[in-house]
Design a protein around this motif. Sequence first.
Motif, PDB file in Angstrom:
ATOM      1  N   GLU A   1       0.846  -1.187   0.000  1.00  0.00           N
ATOM      2  CA  GLU A   1       0.000   0.000   0.000  1.00  0.00           C
ATOM      3  C   GLU A   1       0.881   1.236   0.000  1.00  0.00           C
ATOM      4  O   GLU A   1       2.052   1.171   0.374  1.00  0.00           O
ATOM      5  N   GLY A   2       0.307   2.361  -0.407  1.00  0.00           N
ATOM      6  CA  GLY A   2       1.036   3.613  -0.318  1.00  0.00           C
ATOM      7  C   GLY A   2       0.576   4.656  -1.312  1.00  0.00           C
ATOM      8  O   GLY A   2      -0.209   4.386  -2.218  1.00  0.00           O
ATOM      9  N   GLU A   3       1.094   5.855  -1.090  1.00  0.00           N
ATOM     10  CA  GLU A   3       0.854   6.975  -2.003  1.00  0.00           C
ATOM     11  C   GLU A   3       1.754   6.793  -3.215  1.00  0.00           C
ATOM     12  O   GLU A   3       2.923   6.428  -3.083  1.00  0.00           O
ATOM     13  N   ILE A   4       1.211   7.081  -4.384  1.00  0.00           N
ATOM     14  CA  ILE A   4       1.965   6.911  -5.620  1.00  0.00           C
ATOM     15  C   ILE A   4       1.442   7.906  -6.647  1.00  0.00           C
ATOM     16  O   ILE A   4       0.253   8.227  -6.651  1.00  0.00           O
ATOM     17  N   THR A   5       2.329   8.400  -7.480  1.00  0.00           N
ATOM     18  CA  THR A   5       1.885   9.298  -8.547  1.00  0.00           C
ATOM     19  C   THR A   5       1.196   8.481  -9.635  1.00  0.00           C
ATOM     20  O   THR A   5       1.410   7.263  -9.745  1.00  0.00           O
ATOM     21  N   GLU A   6       0.415   9.145 -10.439  1.00  0.00           N
ATOM     22  CA  GLU A   6      -0.276   8.443 -11.518  1.00  0.00           C
ATOM     23  C   GLU A   6       0.723   7.843 -12.509  1.00  0.00           C
ATOM     24  O   GLU A   6       0.545   6.721 -12.980  1.00  0.00           O
ATOM     25  N   ALA A   7       1.809   8.568 -12.778  1.00  0.00           N
ATOM     26  CA  ALA A   7       2.837   8.062 -13.694  1.00  0.00           C
ATOM     27  C   ALA A   7       3.480   6.792 -13.143  1.00  0.00           C
ATOM     28  O   ALA A   7       3.664   5.809 -13.872  1.00  0.00           O
ATOM     29  N   ASN A   8       3.814   6.794 -11.858  1.00  0.00           N
ATOM     30  CA  ASN A   8       4.413   5.603 -11.252  1.00  0.00           C
ATOM     31  C   ASN A   8       3.416   4.452 -11.144  1.00  0.00           C
ATOM     32  O   ASN A   8       3.798   3.286 -11.218  1.00  0.00           O
ATOM     33  N   TYR A   9       2.153   4.779 -10.996  1.00  0.00           N
ATOM     34  CA  TYR A   9       1.123   3.737 -10.973  1.00  0.00           C
ATOM     35  C   TYR A   9       1.082   3.004 -12.310  1.00  0.00           C
ATOM     36  O   TYR A   9       1.027   1.776 -12.356  1.00  0.00           O
ATOM     37  N   PHE A  10       1.168   3.756 -13.399  1.00  0.00           N
ATOM     38  CA  PHE A  10       1.178   3.125 -14.720  1.00  0.00           C
ATOM     39  C   PHE A  10       2.451   2.305 -14.933  1.00  0.00           C
ATOM     40  O   PHE A  10       2.408   1.225 -15.520  1.00  0.00           O
ATOM     41  N   LYS A  11       3.583   2.785 -14.420  1.00  0.00           N
ATOM     42  CA  LYS A  11       4.830   2.018 -14.498  1.00  0.00           C
ATOM     43  C   LYS A  11       4.725   0.726 -13.702  1.00  0.00           C
ATOM     44  O   LYS A  11       5.154  -0.339 -14.154  1.00  0.00           O
ATOM     45  N   LEU A  12       4.172   0.826 -12.496  1.00  0.00           N
ATOM     46  CA  LEU A  12       3.987  -0.345 -11.640  1.00  0.00           C
ATOM     47  C   LEU A  12       3.143  -1.394 -12.356  1.00  0.00           C
ATOM     48  O   LEU A  12       3.510  -2.570 -12.423  1.00  0.00           O
ATOM     49  N   LYS A  13       2.013  -0.977 -12.901  1.00  0.00           N
ATOM     50  CA  LYS A  13       1.140  -1.920 -13.592  1.00  0.00           C
ATOM     51  C   LYS A  13       1.826  -2.549 -14.797  1.00  0.00           C
ATOM     52  O   LYS A  13       1.677  -3.752 -15.037  1.00  0.00           O
ATOM     53  N   ALA A  14       2.605  -1.766 -15.529  1.00  0.00           N
ATOM     54  CA  ALA A  14       3.316  -2.290 -16.702  1.00  0.00           C
ATOM     55  C   ALA A  14       4.345  -3.341 -16.287  1.00  0.00           C
ATOM     56  O   ALA A  14       4.453  -4.396 -16.928  1.00  0.00           O
ATOM     57  N   GLU A  15       5.085  -3.071 -15.218  1.00  0.00           N
ATOM     58  CA  GLU A  15       6.086  -4.038 -14.740  1.00  0.00           C
ATOM     59  C   GLU A  15       5.431  -5.315 -14.243  1.00  0.00           C
ATOM     60  O   GLU A  15       5.913  -6.414 -14.510  1.00  0.00           O
ATOM     61  N   VAL A  16       4.326  -5.166 -13.526  1.00  0.00           N
ATOM     62  CA  VAL A  16       3.610  -6.337 -13.023  1.00  0.00           C
ATOM     63  C   VAL A  16       3.085  -7.163 -14.189  1.00  0.00           C
ATOM     64  O   VAL A  16       3.218  -8.392 -14.215  1.00  0.00           O
ATOM     65  N   LYS A  17       2.513  -6.503 -15.168  1.00  0.00           N
ATOM     66  CA  LYS A  17       1.944  -7.205 -16.328  1.00  0.00           C
ATOM     67  C   LYS A  17       3.005  -8.006 -17.074  1.00  0.00           C
ATOM     68  O   LYS A  17       2.728  -9.095 -17.577  1.00  0.00           O
ATOM     69  N   GLN A  18       4.239  -7.491 -17.115  1.00  0.00           N
ATOM     70  CA  GLN A  18       5.325  -8.208 -17.791  1.00  0.00           C
ATOM     71  C   GLN A  18       5.731  -9.470 -17.030  1.00  0.00           C
ATOM     72  O   GLN A  18       6.254 -10.406 -17.626  1.00  0.00           O
ATOM     73  N   ARG A  19       5.537  -9.512 -15.725  1.00  0.00           N
ATOM     74  CA  ARG A  19       6.026 -10.613 -14.894  1.00  0.00           C
ATOM     75  C   ARG A  19       4.998 -11.716 -14.621  1.00  0.00           C
ATOM     76  O   ARG A  19       5.370 -12.815 -14.244  1.00  0.00           O
ATOM     77  N   ILE A  20       3.728 -11.405 -14.764  1.00  0.00           N
ATOM     78  CA  ILE A  20       2.727 -12.407 -14.401  1.00  0.00           C
ATOM     79  C   ILE A  20       2.327 -13.260 -15.604  1.00  0.00           C
ATOM     80  O   ILE A  20       2.543 -12.889 -16.751  1.00  0.00           O
TER      81      ILE A  20
END
Length: 87
Positions: free
Chosen positions: A34-53
Amino acid sequence: MFVIMVYDAGERRNAKLLKIGRKYLHWVQNSVFEGEITEANYFKLKAEVKQRIHDTEDSVVFYTFRSTRYTNREILGKKIDPGNLIL
């Protein structure tokens, strides 16, 4: 924005998702961040997760909130301190 990320992944991908999650959010419990995150970093996070799952085997759920104003966090039982755990 405030984000909660919860995942259930195959054994081989757990460590990878843990590393990705820690890069952007605070680890609060096994497979939960959990945590505060910028919208740009949220999209980066989702992209990295999508590549790994694996879409047919793994599940990642994101809860997003505009702010924490109307949220409440309550812990029952043992409070986990991620700083004390060594992987």
